[in-house]
Design a protein around this motif. Sequence first.
Motif, PDB file in Angstrom:
ATOM      1  N   ALA A  29      57.805  32.013  19.792  1.00 56.43           N
ATOM      2  CA  ALA A  29      58.140  32.039  21.213  1.00 56.43           C
ATOM      3  C   ALA A  29      57.204  31.142  22.018  1.00 56.43           C
ATOM      4  O   ALA A  29      57.634  30.462  22.961  1.00 56.43           O
ATOM      5  CB  ALA A  29      58.076  33.480  21.726  1.00 56.43           C
ATOM      6  N   LYS A  30      55.922  31.090  21.631  1.00 52.89           N
ATOM      7  CA  LYS A  30      54.950  30.313  22.388  1.00 52.89           C
ATOM      8  C   LYS A  30      55.157  28.801  22.237  1.00 52.89           C
ATOM      9  O   LYS A  30      54.591  28.015  23.003  1.00 52.89           O
ATOM     10  CB  LYS A  30      53.540  30.697  21.976  1.00 52.89           C
ATOM     11  CG  LYS A  30      53.214  30.419  20.525  1.00 52.89           C
ATOM     12  CD  LYS A  30      51.818  30.901  20.174  1.00 52.89           C
ATOM     13  CE  LYS A  30      51.474  30.640  18.711  1.00 52.89           C
ATOM     14  NZ  LYS A  30      50.119  31.137  18.376  1.00 52.89           N
ATOM     15  N   ARG A  31      55.972  28.405  21.247  1.00 48.17           N
ATOM     16  CA  ARG A  31      56.225  26.974  21.037  1.00 48.17           C
ATOM     17  C   ARG A  31      57.580  26.531  21.601  1.00 48.17           C
ATOM     18  O   ARG A  31      58.027  25.415  21.338  1.00 48.17           O
ATOM     19  CB  ARG A  31      56.150  26.641  19.543  1.00 48.17           C
ATOM     20  CG  ARG A  31      54.776  26.826  18.920  1.00 48.17           C
ATOM     21  CD  ARG A  31      54.756  26.345  17.480  1.00 48.17           C
ATOM     22  NE  ARG A  31      54.989  24.902  17.385  1.00 48.17           N
ATOM     23  CZ  ARG A  31      55.093  24.238  16.227  1.00 48.17           C
ATOM     24  NH1 ARG A  31      54.975  24.903  15.080  1.00 48.17           N
ATOM     25  NH2 ARG A  31      55.303  22.931  16.214  1.00 48.17           N
ATOM     26  N   THR A  32      58.240  27.389  22.387  1.00 49.81           N
ATOM     27  CA  THR A  32      59.589  27.079  22.890  1.00 49.81           C
ATOM     28  C   THR A  32      59.611  25.791  23.702  1.00 49.81           C
ATOM     29  O   THR A  32      60.464  24.918  23.493  1.00 49.81           O
ATOM     30  CB  THR A  32      60.122  28.243  23.759  1.00 49.81           C
ATOM     31  OG1 THR A  32      60.153  29.437  22.983  1.00 49.81           O
ATOM     32  CG2 THR A  32      61.521  27.936  24.276  1.00 49.81           C
ATOM     33  N   GLY A  33      58.692  25.643  24.654  1.00 49.46           N
ATOM     34  CA  GLY A  33      58.653  24.440  25.484  1.00 49.46           C
ATOM     35  C   GLY A  33      58.436  23.191  24.661  1.00 49.46           C
ATOM     36  O   GLY A  33      59.078  22.153  24.884  1.00 49.46           O
ATOM     37  N   GLU A  34      57.537  23.269  23.671  1.00 53.73           N
ATOM     38  CA  GLU A  34      57.243  22.130  22.798  1.00 53.73           C
ATOM     39  C   GLU A  34      58.485  21.717  22.013  1.00 53.73           C
ATOM     40  O   GLU A  34      58.832  20.522  21.929  1.00 53.73           O
ATOM     41  CB  GLU A  34      56.107  22.520  21.843  1.00 53.73           C
ATOM     42  CG  GLU A  34      55.811  21.482  20.776  1.00 53.73           C
ATOM     43  CD  GLU A  34      54.971  22.047  19.645  1.00 53.73           C
ATOM     44  OE1 GLU A  34      54.914  21.394  18.587  1.00 53.73           O
ATOM     45  OE2 GLU A  34      54.386  23.147  19.806  1.00 53.73           O
ATOM     46  N   VAL A  35      59.188  22.716  21.435  1.00 54.83           N
ATOM     47  CA  VAL A  35      60.377  22.434  20.624  1.00 54.83           C
ATOM     48  C   VAL A  35      61.502  21.868  21.492  1.00 54.83           C
ATOM     49  O   VAL A  35      62.242  20.970  21.073  1.00 54.83           O
ATOM     50  CB  VAL A  35      60.835  23.704  19.869  1.00 54.83           C
ATOM     51  CG1 VAL A  35      62.158  23.463  19.156  1.00 54.83           C
ATOM     52  CG2 VAL A  35      59.765  24.136  18.872  1.00 54.83           C
ATOM     53  N   GLN A  36      61.641  22.367  22.698  1.00 51.51           N
ATOM     54  CA  GLN A  36      62.684  21.858  23.599  1.00 51.51           C
ATOM     55  C   GLN A  36      62.484  20.369  23.882  1.00 51.51           C
ATOM     56  O   GLN A  36      63.462  19.606  23.945  1.00 51.51           O
ATOM     57  CB  GLN A  36      62.667  22.641  24.916  1.00 51.51           C
ATOM     58  CG  GLN A  36      63.343  24.014  24.818  1.00 51.51           C
ATOM     59  CD  GLN A  36      63.291  24.768  26.131  1.00 51.51           C
ATOM     60  OE1 GLN A  36      62.308  24.663  26.868  1.00 51.51           O
ATOM     61  NE2 GLN A  36      64.337  25.527  26.422  1.00 51.51           N
ATOM     62  N   LYS A  96      58.056  34.193   4.855  1.00 56.56           N
ATOM     63  CA  LYS A  96      58.991  33.302   5.545  1.00 56.56           C
ATOM     64  C   LYS A  96      58.228  32.268   6.362  1.00 56.56           C
ATOM     65  O   LYS A  96      57.116  32.517   6.824  1.00 56.56           O
ATOM     66  CB  LYS A  96      59.921  34.096   6.451  1.00 56.56           C
ATOM     67  CG  LYS A  96      60.882  35.003   5.697  1.00 56.56           C
ATOM     68  CD  LYS A  96      61.900  35.640   6.634  1.00 56.56           C
ATOM     69  CE  LYS A  96      62.892  36.503   5.853  1.00 56.56           C
ATOM     70  NZ  LYS A  96      63.905  37.130   6.739  1.00 56.56           N
ATOM     71  N   ASN A  97      58.869  31.084   6.523  1.00 58.43           N
ATOM     72  CA  ASN A  97      58.241  30.011   7.276  1.00 58.43           C
ATOM     73  C   ASN A  97      58.219  30.323   8.779  1.00 58.43           C
ATOM     74  O   ASN A  97      59.088  31.031   9.300  1.00 58.43           O
ATOM     75  CB  ASN A  97      58.983  28.696   7.049  1.00 58.43           C
ATOM     76  CG  ASN A  97      58.870  28.217   5.615  1.00 58.43           C
ATOM     77  OD1 ASN A  97      57.922  28.596   4.897  1.00 58.43           O
ATOM     78  ND2 ASN A  97      59.813  27.395   5.188  1.00 58.43           N
ATOM     79  N   GLU A  98      57.261  29.715   9.450  1.00 56.53           N
ATOM     80  CA  GLU A  98      57.152  29.907  10.896  1.00 56.53           C
ATOM     81  C   GLU A  98      58.374  29.354  11.619  1.00 56.53           C
ATOM     82  O   GLU A  98      58.862  29.921  12.585  1.00 56.53           O
ATOM     83  CB  GLU A  98      55.872  29.214  11.394  1.00 56.53           C
ATOM     84  CG  GLU A  98      55.592  29.436  12.867  1.00 56.53           C
ATOM     85  CD  GLU A  98      54.308  28.771  13.307  1.00 56.53           C
ATOM     86  OE1 GLU A  98      54.309  27.526  13.393  1.00 56.53           O
ATOM     87  OE2 GLU A  98      53.305  29.479  13.548  1.00 56.53           O
ATOM     88  N   ILE A  99      58.878  28.185  11.161  1.00 51.93           N
ATOM     89  CA  ILE A  99      60.120  27.594  11.694  1.00 51.93           C
ATOM     90  C   ILE A  99      61.112  27.514  10.545  1.00 51.93           C
ATOM     91  O   ILE A  99      60.833  26.892   9.509  1.00 51.93           O
ATOM     92  CB  ILE A  99      59.858  26.190  12.283  1.00 51.93           C
ATOM     93  CG1 ILE A  99      58.921  26.303  13.490  1.00 51.93           C
ATOM     94  CG2 ILE A  99      61.181  25.542  12.710  1.00 51.93           C
ATOM     95  CD1 ILE A  99      58.574  24.967  14.123  1.00 51.93           C
TER      96      ILE A  99
END
Length: 559
Positions: A42-49, A136-139
Amino acid sequence: MDKQPLPPVESLSFGIYPPSAYPPPSFFESSTRLHPALVIPAKRTGEVQKLLKDVMFNETKRKSVYALEKGIDYEESDVAGSYDPNKERKFVLLRQRDCTDDTAIIDDVVFQDETVKSLIESSASKTESTTAPEGKNEIRKSYINMPASPYHLLTVDQVLRRLLPIDTDTADNSANKVEEVPSSFEIAGHLAHVNLRSESLPYKYLIGKAIIDKNPRIKVVVNKVGNIENEFRTFPMEILAGEGLDVDLLNKLCNGELAEDVSSKFTINKNAEPGMQIQLKIGKEHQSLMEVQLKEHGCRFKLDFASVYWNSRLQGEHGRLVQYIVQSAESKQKCTNKDEQKQCIVADAMAGVGPFAVPLTSSNAPHYHKTPIICRANDLNPVSYKYLQMNAKLNRCFADRLETYNLDAREFIHKMNADHIQVDHFIMNLPQLAPEFLDAFRGWKFDENSDRPMVHVHCFDEKARTPEDTARIEKNTLQRCERALGCLGCFTDADTNEAEVRVIRDVGPRKNMLCVSFRLPREVESVDKLVLGDSNITEKRPRDVTSDEECFLKRTKES
């Protein structure tokens, strides 16, 4: 799920579906589509977007980030440990191909995108994830089942086509089928106005609910329940949805669960036609709800929709005629000496709340300083007269440019001639009756030093289907004006008096609204002047109107 969720109309106490019969949004979202997705921290949502902006799901008004789904993205056993699904999000990607199988969607082409692959591979190289379940992988790859057309994106027409039994639907044997989807409505400020056909009346509260749901700015939906029944061009209406409607009481009433007397709130007539047995008619208690504010051609208008005549569909005609008058005023200025320049004078005999008069005279109008126009605006309806004055103030229409009257249209026209007002344009916007009011020009005294005034008359007539129909309808319309003026044949040569018939808008399957423009014929001067108050002449001239309506119906049947 069946297409028709409603019970048979015969099972209802009054044959009207209550607002509570409106199905939930899920009913309208029956078809779904699989989309590829990534589970991310969840904390990487902005980065992934930012990284995946070219391959992320980006349909208008729809989300691309969702919470995880148990059974798809994690198991119950995962939560038993330290795993918290709230720390992850499902990031939806663009679907590259149609898939109905969840295993196939995982192999979607979008996962071969270099940026997507790099994200997945980089997370796989991590020895430990702080957000993913153990092992499981993080992504990681996932999928989501999304409605093909979510309810909040559907139009009123799409909702009603799904909800109502349409006549073209051969699979539905319902007796109460609707031939035409009643998705057309007029908007005036915060109010929506429909004119439902009898076949749609059992569904009227559902139709009102659909309009309110799909148009957040609308506060109330009203339905016309009768014809224009007075000289003020107003008609009775009922409330279908929104403010002013006691939904809980209405639900009980429609379901036959109410024993108490509700006559103070609803009109109930069990012998009325289907769909009309229950009505919430608009009364004085709804006055504040009926007062709307709207904008048109840069002007602000305030009006009581239930007490005055207003039609938002005439916005184009209001703008056209205003522009025509402004251009004619500019031409008049160019053709006269600067020392002898005359102001353009407009007389609006049925002005309503000012859709012509206000934009012509507003000090905010672009032509105000370079092309002065004076308007004398009249309306018989005292409520229209009140709002005409109110709108004049709202739009800075000063008294030297706009003068208002509260007279009968014939009396107003006579006054213009008696006071020697050199009118350049007369506007007569009363489509049902305006041509018959032309008899007020009989015996008109022309000023030798001024041009004959242009007259613009709005009326109804049948819809043309062939070029021959067009010529016949124009001839009939001009002859109707000739009869009222008392000089038959004055428009035989249309060029002599610059006569023109223009189609303004489509009113119905067999009916158009027209505007007849012409210079007032000199022949009217030799016709006996109409004596107001004569027992043979009434405000509505019912004999003439009935005759014209009969001719209209006869011509329609023949065509």
